[in-house]
Design a protein around this motif. Structure first.
Motif, short mmCIF file in Angstrom:
data_model
loop_
_atom_site.label_atom_id
_atom_site.label_comp_id
_atom_site.label_asym_id
_atom_site.label_seq_id
_atom_site.Cartn_x
_atom_site.Cartn_y
_atom_site.Cartn_z
N SER A 1 43.94 39.14 44.44
CA SER A 1 42.80 39.87 43.87
C SER A 1 42.30 40.95 44.84
CB SER A 1 41.65 38.92 43.54
OG SER A 1 42.07 37.94 42.63
N ASP B 1 37.02 36.55 41.04
CA ASP B 1 37.74 37.80 40.79
C ASP B 1 36.78 38.96 40.57
OD1 ASP B 1 40.26 36.81 41.11
OD2 ASP B 1 40.39 36.10 39.04
N GLU C 1 47.44 39.32 37.00
CA GLU C 1 47.44 38.49 38.21
C GLU C 1 47.65 37.04 37.84
OE1 GLU C 1 43.88 38.53 40.73
OE2 GLU C 1 44.49 36.62 41.60
MG LIG Z 1 42.72 35.94 42.60
#
Ligand SMILES: [Mg+2]
Ligand SMILES: Nc1nc2c(ncn2[C@@H]2O[C@H](COP(=O)(O)OP(=O)(O)OP(=O)(O)O)[C@@H](O)[C@H]2O)c(=O)[nH]1
Length: 321
Positions: free
Chosen positions: A60, A96, A145
């Protein structure tokens, strides 16, 4: 239906609330999902970059920095963060958001955490659908992700045009695992936390494995050292992504990937429909126990049972199919 039409229209106009609603609908599955995807299917094309790697590798944080550079190449960027381990809690979601909060005010950046919930196709199915929603909304780059390197991540990776595998020092056994299998899924290898002394050694090992593995291949994944803390290796990573993109365009791999995804969509939908047809027509839940009992007592076999059902299913297949 009117409602779905309207929602689809608003998604196509890039309306953020409509996009969020659209993703929730596809996450939850069901009839509405199909209606909205039908409206959006042919809209927009986005390039898909998968960023995967073990928990805490810095995925992230890296994405947060990569976005700055990627904005030079793409107009609108959507980030879908997948958390298969905790589909309902807000932990990862909050994390995040905080890590990427620099971009929250930017109208050209959309960040969303994904959950699989009731989706038939699991997390990769839900992600695939969400990609369609943001593509239709005009995001020309989607970053996905995923945590870890298990089967569900590999499924998600299959969705991507370019996959970046993020590694960090201290993985130990995972390097072993990399030799078999994992190596296949990275188009770029990023060794993050290069501010740590052991990272150099890891990069050397990865380079060695890549050299061995891709000896005969036309494309050899680069191995890039990055540090989020020192803001190093970010431009190089983006250059690597763009170079891989050029490579797959030039070699028609991109076209093949698209076609494979369409094939997957058709197969998936057909299976879904056939399954529901079967469930509907053979009263499966009521009869399964009876069949199990019969086989258990030695009076039949699964083959006989299915053969009988099959013979009784009247599916009128018209010639032109
Ligand atoms: Mg992450
Ligand atoms: N030393 C160092 N720490 C880093 C670097 N990049 C990220 N971190 C730290 O590593 C931790 C995890 O970072 P995240 O970006 O959340 O990692 P992630 O891979 O997204 O984590 P999950 O999504 O939970 O799997 C945070 O405390 C970061 O500050 C780096 O380059 N160097």
């Amino acid at each position: 239906m009117e409602k779905t039409d309207n929602l689809a229209k608003n998604i196509k106009n890039g309306d953020i609330r409509a996009i969020a609603r659209g993703i929730s609908i596809v996450e939850n599955g069901g009839y509405e999902r199909e209606a909205i995807l039908q409206e959006l299917y042919t809209e927009g094309q986005s390039y898909i970059v998968g960023i995967t790697g073990p928990p805490g590798a810095g995925k992230s944080s890296l994405i947060d920095l990569l976005i700055n550079e990627l904005k030079n190449h793409f107009k609108k960027i959507a980030i879908l963060a997948i958390d298969p381990s905790s589909p309902f809690t807000g932990g990862a979601i909050l994390g995040d958001r905080i890590r990427m909060q620099k971009h929250t005010g930017d109208p050209d950046i959309y960040i969303r955490s994904m959950a699989s919930r009731g989706h038939l196709g699991g997390i990769s199915g839900a992600t695939k659908d969400a990609i369609k929603v943001v593509s239709a909304a005009g995001y020309d780059l989607v970053i996905v992700e995923t945590v870890g390197v298990g089967q569900s991540e590999i499924d998600v990776v299959k969705l991507a045009d370019t996959t970046v595998l993020v590694l960090v020092p201290g993985l130990g056994d995972e390097i072993q695992a990399m030799k078999s299998g994992i190596m296949e899924i990275g188009d770029l290898f990023v060794v993050n936390k290069s501010d740590r002394p052991e990272s150099e050694k890891l990069a050397t090992t990865v380079r060695w494995i890549v050299d061995e593995h891709y000896k005969e291949e036309a494309y050899k994944p680069p191995v890039i050292l990055t540090s989020v803390y020192k803001n190093e290796g970010i431009e190089e990573t983006v250059r690597g992504i763009m170079a891989h993109k050029d490579y797959i365009y030039e070699n028609d791999i991109y076209k093949q990937k698209r076609k494979m995804r369409i094939e997957d969509d058709i197969r998936g939908l057909l299976e879904e429909k056939l399954n529901s047809f079967i469930e509907h027509h053979i009263k499966y839940p009521e009869r399964i126990e009876q069949w199990v009992e019969k086989v258990y007592k030695g009076n039949s076999t699964p083959f006989d049972i299915v053969k009988e059902i099959h013979e009784n299913l009247i599916i009128d297949v018209k010639e032109e199919i």
